[in-house]
Design an enzyme around this catalytic site. Structure first.
Site, PDB file in Angstrom:
ATOM      1  N   SER A 217      -4.881   4.401  -8.367  1.00 14.29           N
ATOM      2  CA  SER A 217      -3.608   4.149  -7.676  1.00 14.29           C
ATOM      3  C   SER A 217      -2.843   3.026  -8.348  1.00 14.29           C
ATOM      4  O   SER A 217      -3.436   2.088  -8.892  1.00 14.29           O
ATOM      5  CB  SER A 217      -3.930   3.740  -6.238  1.00 14.29           C
ATOM      6  OG  SER A 217      -2.804   3.203  -5.603  1.00 14.29           O
TER       7      SER A 217
ATOM      8  N   TYR B 128      -8.672  -1.799   0.208  1.00 14.19           N
ATOM      9  CA  TYR B 128      -8.511  -0.432  -0.313  1.00 14.19           C
ATOM     10  C   TYR B 128      -8.254  -0.480  -1.818  1.00 14.19           C
ATOM     11  O   TYR B 128      -8.896   0.214  -2.614  1.00 14.19           O
ATOM     12  CB  TYR B 128      -7.352   0.289   0.407  1.00 14.19           C
ATOM     13  CG  TYR B 128      -6.806   1.433  -0.400  1.00 14.19           C
ATOM     14  CD1 TYR B 128      -7.516   2.618  -0.534  1.00 14.19           C
ATOM     15  CD2 TYR B 128      -5.586   1.308  -1.085  1.00 14.19           C
ATOM     16  CE1 TYR B 128      -7.024   3.649  -1.308  1.00 14.19           C
ATOM     17  CE2 TYR B 128      -5.091   2.333  -1.863  1.00 14.19           C
ATOM     18  CZ  TYR B 128      -5.813   3.502  -1.976  1.00 14.19           C
ATOM     19  OH  TYR B 128      -5.339   4.523  -2.762  1.00 14.19           O
TER      20      TYR B 128
ATOM     21  N   LYS C 207     -10.495   0.757  -5.390  1.00 12.45           N
ATOM     22  CA  LYS C 207     -10.013   1.534  -6.548  1.00 12.45           C
ATOM     23  C   LYS C 207     -10.278   0.768  -7.846  1.00 12.45           C
ATOM     24  O   LYS C 207     -10.755   1.333  -8.838  1.00 12.45           O
ATOM     25  CB  LYS C 207      -8.517   1.831  -6.412  1.00 12.45           C
ATOM     26  CG  LYS C 207      -8.174   2.792  -5.293  1.00 12.45           C
ATOM     27  CD  LYS C 207      -8.650   4.211  -5.614  1.00 12.45           C
ATOM     28  CE  LYS C 207      -8.365   5.198  -4.518  1.00 12.45           C
ATOM     29  NZ  LYS C 207      -9.059   6.471  -4.680  1.00 12.45           N
TER      30      LYS C 207
HETATM   31  C1  WQD Z   1       6.854   2.960   0.945  1.00 15.31           C
HETATM   32  C2  WQD Z   1       8.006   2.108   1.427  1.00 15.31           C
HETATM   33  C3  WQD Z   1       7.429   0.584   3.182  1.00 15.31           C
HETATM   34  C4  WQD Z   1       6.676   3.451   6.369  1.00 15.31           C
HETATM   35  C5  WQD Z   1       0.919   2.909  -0.193  1.00 15.31           C
HETATM   36  C6  WQD Z   1      -0.321   2.209  -0.668  1.00 15.31           C
HETATM   37  C7  WQD Z   1      -0.663   2.669  -2.046  1.00 15.31           C
HETATM   38  C8  WQD Z   1      -0.779   4.155  -2.108  1.00 15.31           C
HETATM   39  C9  WQD Z   1       0.390   4.846  -1.492  1.00 15.31           C
HETATM   40  C10 WQD Z   1      -2.571   5.495  -1.214  1.00 15.31           C
HETATM   41  C11 WQD Z   1       7.612   0.654   1.674  1.00 15.31           C
HETATM   42  C12 WQD Z   1       8.455   1.588   3.655  1.00 15.31           C
HETATM   43  C13 WQD Z   1       6.971   2.862   5.149  1.00 15.31           C
HETATM   44  C14 WQD Z   1       7.626   3.309   7.426  1.00 15.31           C
HETATM   45  C15 WQD Z   1       9.060   2.061   5.977  1.00 15.31           C
HETATM   46  N1  WQD Z   1      -1.995   4.519  -1.524  1.00 15.31           N
HETATM   47  N2  WQD Z   1       8.135   2.180   4.958  1.00 15.31           N
HETATM   48  N3  WQD Z   1       8.775   2.627   7.188  1.00 15.31           N
HETATM   49  O1  WQD Z   1       3.207   0.967   0.478  1.00 15.31           O
HETATM   50  O2  WQD Z   1       4.301   1.911  -1.594  1.00 15.31           O
HETATM   51  O3  WQD Z   1       2.011   2.572  -1.035  1.00 15.31           O
HETATM   52  O4  WQD Z   1       0.704   4.306  -0.218  1.00 15.31           O
HETATM   53  O5  WQD Z   1      -3.328   6.135  -0.831  1.00 15.31           O
HETATM   54  O6  WQD Z   1      -1.844   2.065  -2.405  1.00 15.31           O
HETATM   55  O7  WQD Z   1      -0.103   0.824  -0.682  1.00 15.31           O
HETATM   56  O8  WQD Z   1       3.845   3.441   0.319  1.00 15.31           O
HETATM   57  O9  WQD Z   1       4.842   5.113   1.828  1.00 15.31           O
HETATM   58  O10 WQD Z   1       3.517   3.209   2.829  1.00 15.31           O
HETATM   59  O11 WQD Z   1       5.742   2.760   1.811  1.00 15.31           O
HETATM   60  O12 WQD Z   1      10.121   1.435   5.819  1.00 15.31           O
HETATM   61  O13 WQD Z   1       7.416   3.785   8.548  1.00 15.31           O
HETATM   62  O14 WQD Z   1       8.424   2.621   2.709  1.00 15.31           O
HETATM   63  O15 WQD Z   1       7.685  -0.683   3.723  1.00 15.31           O
HETATM   64  O16 WQD Z   1       8.707  -0.123   1.317  1.00 15.31           O
HETATM   65  P1  WQD Z   1       3.390   2.092  -0.451  1.00 15.31           P
HETATM   66  P2  WQD Z   1       4.442   3.690   1.762  1.00 15.31           P
END
Ligand code: WQD
Length: 351
Positions: free
Chosen positions: A128, A152, A156
């Site tokens: 990741s 997490y 990885k």
């Molecule tokens: C993206 C953006 C949130 C939800 C994570 C893990 C990474 C990988 C993928 C996997 C951010 C914003 C989110 C919501 C929002 N892991 N958001 N409202 O954090 O980049 O990556 O998932 O298995 O290791 O860290 O992805 O989709 O959670 O967030 O505003 O209800 O969307 O703050 O800016 P992220 P995400």
């Protein structure tokens, strides 16, 4: 490397695993799936069989159960393994670090040990972009220093470390390692950015159990009326519109990256970013989703989510050059396909 006839997908009933199974099956590769269904559904496998018109060999096993996994190696002549199985919720990993380390690291060790026992010499690991930690040196290249901000992510990175040592130890056969030596061992670490989207058929897609953690499942649940609004976490980041920027990649493009990684495998350790190279803000994702699907996604700005970095996107040049891989789907495609999946399956696989 040996001819790619049969591949084991651990965690193959999950979101990325099912889409990857489709690409392997369509390329004429036999697929064996091992999954304990702790965060996935057996129905997902039925759907991918329906979609491809092909059968997969299934095992309902936990990857930490070495005796059960050994049977898979005994009963199938595996040419390669793609190791997806693992816990993946960042927030949960902070509350349950020991369970995360035990499950994720142990299952990877079981895979390595059985590769030694059965002489399987090809592994692709589901890593990741989280291994780039809180660096802001975007776009990230593979030799960017790694670090993590949550357990997490550390699982990885720990597995990346273990696999690096695994490859190093198999460069030369010696008196000490002769009983576990693997000839021509090939390990590929694929660092995913933010996988979203679904197969264009609408038959398979992301179906998180319980509350969704990631952005797109939240958007999708608002789109079909399961939730009434989206919380946008933070609007005061130093980005184009104040919301966080991420590299969203269509899960089918990601899946194709795994097929290419297996087809093009050479001995040694290889690390590739799988991202588009383009960053989109949360608001751009919401606007695109609304535009392509002709639907409103009500949202409110909420506090920043702890641990979020302002910007994360890939430099995918190495995968372009060495694997001949390129993300082909646009953000529009991703939003359209997510909505198509969610409309057809408002309750996911429904179990
Ligand atoms: C993206 C953006 C949130 C939800 C994570 C893990 C990474 C990988 C993928 C996997 C951010 C914003 C989110 C919501 C929002 N892991 N958001 N409202 O954090 O980049 O990556 O998932 O298995 O290791 O860290 O992805 O989709 O959670 O967030 O505003 O209800 O969307 O703050 O800016 P992220 P995400």
């Amino acid at each position: 490397m040996s001819k790619l006839e049969t591949v084991l997908l651990t965690g193959g009933a999950g979101y990325i695993g099912t889409h990857t199974a489709v690409e392997f099956l369509n390329a004429g590769v036999n697929v064996v799936i091992a999954d304990d269904y702790s965060n996935s559904s057996p129905k997902a496998i039925e759907r991918l069989e329906q979609l491809t018109g092909k059968q997969v060999v299934k095992y309902g096993v936990n990857m930490c159960d070495k005796a059960a996994v050994r049977r898979i190696f005994e009963e199938n002549r595996l040419d390669a393994i793609v190791h997806f199985a693992g816990y993946k919720a960042v927030g949960e990993s902070k509350a349950l670090p020991i369970q995360y380390y035990r499950n994720n690291v142990d299952s990877a060790l079981v895979v390595c040990e059985l590769m030694q026992e059965f002489g399987v010499n090809q592994l692709v690991f589901s890593s990741s972009a989280t291994v780039y930690g809180d660096s802001q040196n975007v776009p990230f290249e593979e030799d960017e220093p790694t670090s993590c901000t949550n357990p997490y992510g550390w699982t990885k990175l720990t597995i990346e470390r273990i696999l690096t040592d695994f490859v190093e130890a198999n460069k030369e056969k010696t008196d000490v390692n002769k009983d576990v030596f693997i000839n021509d061992l090939s390990v590929t670490l694929l660092r995913y950015f933010n996988p979203i989207g679904a197969h264009a058929s609408g038959l398979i897609g992301e179906d998180p159990r319980g509350p969704a953690n990631n952005l797109m499942p939240h958007v999708a649940r608002v789109a079909v009326g399961v939730n009434d609004h989206l919380n946008v976490f933070g609007n005061d980041y130093p980005t184009k519109d104040g919301t966080c920027v991420r590299d969203y990649i269509h899960v089918v493009d990601l899946a194709k990256g795994h097929l290419l990684a297996c087809q093009k495998a050479t001995p040694g350790l290889h690390t590739y970013n799988l991202g588009t190279g383009k960053g989109y803000s949360v608001l751009e994702v919401v606007e695109t989703f609304e535009r392509v699907n002709g639907i409103r996604i009500p949202y409110v700005f909420a506090a920043r989510r702890p641990g979020d970095v302002p910007e994360s996107y890939a430099n995918p040049a190495r995968a372009n050059k060495e694997l001949g891989w390129r993300a082909e789907h646009s953000l529009e495609d991703m939003c359209r396909d997510v909505y198509n999946w969610q409309k057809n399956n408002p309750q996911g696989y429904g179990d």
